[in-house]
Design a protein around this motif. Structure first.
Motif, mmCIF file in Angstrom:
data_model
loop_
_atom_site.group_PDB
_atom_site.id
_atom_site.type_symbol
_atom_site.label_atom_id
_atom_site.label_comp_id
_atom_site.label_asym_id
_atom_site.label_seq_id
_atom_site.Cartn_x
_atom_site.Cartn_y
_atom_site.Cartn_z
ATOM 1 N N VAL A 76 0.837 -1.207 0.000
ATOM 2 C CA VAL A 76 0.000 0.000 0.000
ATOM 3 C C VAL A 76 0.873 1.259 0.000
ATOM 4 C CG1 VAL A 76 -1.624 1.348 1.378
ATOM 5 C CG2 VAL A 76 -2.024 -1.084 1.013
ATOM 6 N N ALA A 77 1.954 1.256 0.774
ATOM 7 C CA ALA A 77 2.809 2.445 0.897
ATOM 8 C C ALA A 77 3.729 2.650 -0.300
ATOM 9 C CB ALA A 77 3.638 2.351 2.179
ATOM 10 N N HIS A 78 4.234 1.543 -0.877
ATOM 11 C CA HIS A 78 5.307 1.691 -1.870
ATOM 12 C C HIS A 78 4.971 1.186 -3.274
ATOM 13 C CE1 HIS A 78 7.956 2.882 1.363
ATOM 14 N NE2 HIS A 78 7.574 1.811 2.044
ATOM 15 N N ILE A 79 3.963 0.351 -3.402
ATOM 16 C CA ILE A 79 3.618 -0.187 -4.727
ATOM 17 C C ILE A 79 2.098 -0.123 -4.906
ATOM 18 C CG2 ILE A 79 4.082 -2.066 -6.360
ATOM 19 C CD1 ILE A 79 5.956 -3.273 -4.247
ATOM 20 N N PRO A 80 1.543 1.079 -4.927
ATOM 21 C CA PRO A 80 0.086 1.202 -4.973
ATOM 22 C C PRO A 80 -0.563 0.550 -6.196
ATOM 23 C CG PRO A 80 1.142 3.340 -5.244
ATOM 24 C CD PRO A 80 2.212 2.367 -4.894
ATOM 25 N N TRP A 81 0.152 0.505 -7.321
ATOM 26 C CA TRP A 81 -0.431 -0.130 -8.503
ATOM 27 C C TRP A 81 -0.627 -1.635 -8.274
ATOM 28 C CZ3 TRP A 81 2.101 -4.147 -10.665
ATOM 29 C CH2 TRP A 81 3.473 -4.260 -10.414
ATOM 30 N N ALA A 82 0.253 -2.261 -7.487
ATOM 31 C CA ALA A 82 0.106 -3.692 -7.187
ATOM 32 C C ALA A 82 -1.112 -3.918 -6.294
ATOM 33 C CB ALA A 82 1.370 -4.232 -6.524
ATOM 34 N N TRP A 83 -1.316 -3.014 -5.333
ATOM 35 C CA TRP A 83 -2.503 -3.127 -4.487
ATOM 36 C C TRP A 83 -3.764 -2.943 -5.319
ATOM 37 C CZ3 TRP A 83 -4.799 -5.292 -0.862
ATOM 38 C CH2 TRP A 83 -6.002 -4.805 -0.350
ATOM 39 N N ALA A 84 -3.753 -1.975 -6.223
ATOM 40 C CA ALA A 84 -4.917 -1.737 -7.093
ATOM 41 C C ALA A 84 -5.205 -2.979 -7.947
ATOM 42 C CB ALA A 84 -4.672 -0.517 -7.975
ATOM 43 N N LEU A 85 -4.161 -3.611 -8.453
ATOM 44 C CA LEU A 85 -4.331 -4.816 -9.265
ATOM 45 C C LEU A 85 -4.914 -5.956 -8.427
ATOM 46 C CD1 LEU A 85 -3.935 -6.357 -11.921
ATOM 47 C CD2 LEU A 85 -1.603 -6.886 -11.144
ATOM 48 N N LEU A 86 -4.366 -6.172 -7.242
ATOM 49 C CA LEU A 86 -4.872 -7.223 -6.357
ATOM 50 C C LEU A 86 -6.333 -6.966 -5.995
ATOM 51 C CD1 LEU A 86 -4.295 -9.775 -4.707
ATOM 52 C CD2 LEU A 86 -3.522 -8.285 -2.862
ATOM 53 N N PHE A 87 -6.655 -5.708 -5.701
ATOM 54 C CA PHE A 87 -8.034 -5.352 -5.389
ATOM 55 C C PHE A 87 -8.942 -5.658 -6.571
ATOM 56 C CE2 PHE A 87 -11.637 -2.483 -5.344
ATOM 57 C CZ PHE A 87 -12.160 -2.714 -4.084
ATOM 58 N N LYS A 88 -8.500 -5.269 -7.758
ATOM 59 C CA LYS A 88 -9.304 -5.482 -8.954
ATOM 60 C C LYS A 88 -9.513 -6.977 -9.228
ATOM 61 C CE LYS A 88 -9.037 -2.244 -12.137
ATOM 62 N NZ LYS A 88 -8.610 -1.410 -13.256
ATOM 63 N N LEU A 89 -8.466 -7.763 -9.036
ATOM 64 C CA LEU A 89 -8.559 -9.208 -9.280
ATOM 65 C C LEU A 89 -9.504 -9.907 -8.306
ATOM 66 C CD1 LEU A 89 -4.828 -10.094 -10.041
ATOM 67 C CD2 LEU A 89 -6.735 -10.036 -11.666
#
Length: 127
Positions: A76-89
């Motif tokens: 969440v703090a350093h790789i927000p695009w990865a969190w967004a992808l995980l959320f979307k998946l």
């Protein structure tokens, strides 16, 4: 034991209630949700026996699930695009089902033992 998803039912007809609250330390929302439910249960009937389980910490969990809180905070703090992808998946019926099946295999042995030992009347999960 009665399992209810997405619905609140009263426990007032039961005596010596035993409630298992399952939550996770990833983020603050799960903890505050669990605390609100626990507080409301205790206010309604102080004789309610409650066990709250942090699903990502020992003895309730083991590697790799014990890493989830640390990974969550880092992503969440350093790789927000990865969190967004995980959320979307996981924000779909199929994605959520896949995540449930995978985590159930890791959680099942520990929670089956917990259910046998504590024998709750109700299980509430806020993960």
């Amino acid at each position: 034991m009665q399992f209810v998803t997405g619905e609140i039912r009263t426990l007032s007809h039961m005596q010596n209630k035993r409630v298992m609250l399952i939550w996770g330390t990833a983020g603050g929302g799960h903890r505050s949700g669990m605390q609100s439910i626990r507080d409301a249960l205790m206010e309604a009937d102080s004789s309610t026996e409650i066990i709250d389980i942090d699903a990502y910490s020992p003895p309730w969990s083991y590697f790799p699930l014990t890493l989830v809180p640390h990974l969550y905070d880092f992503i969440v703090a350093h790789i927000p695009w990865a969190w967004a992808l995980l959320f979307k998946l996981t924000n779909s019926q199929h994605g959520l089902h896949f995540a449930e099946v995978m985590t159930a295999r890791l959680f099942s042995p520990v929670f089956e033992r917990s259910l046998r030992d504590f024998r709750p009347d109700v299980v509430v999960c806020v993960i």
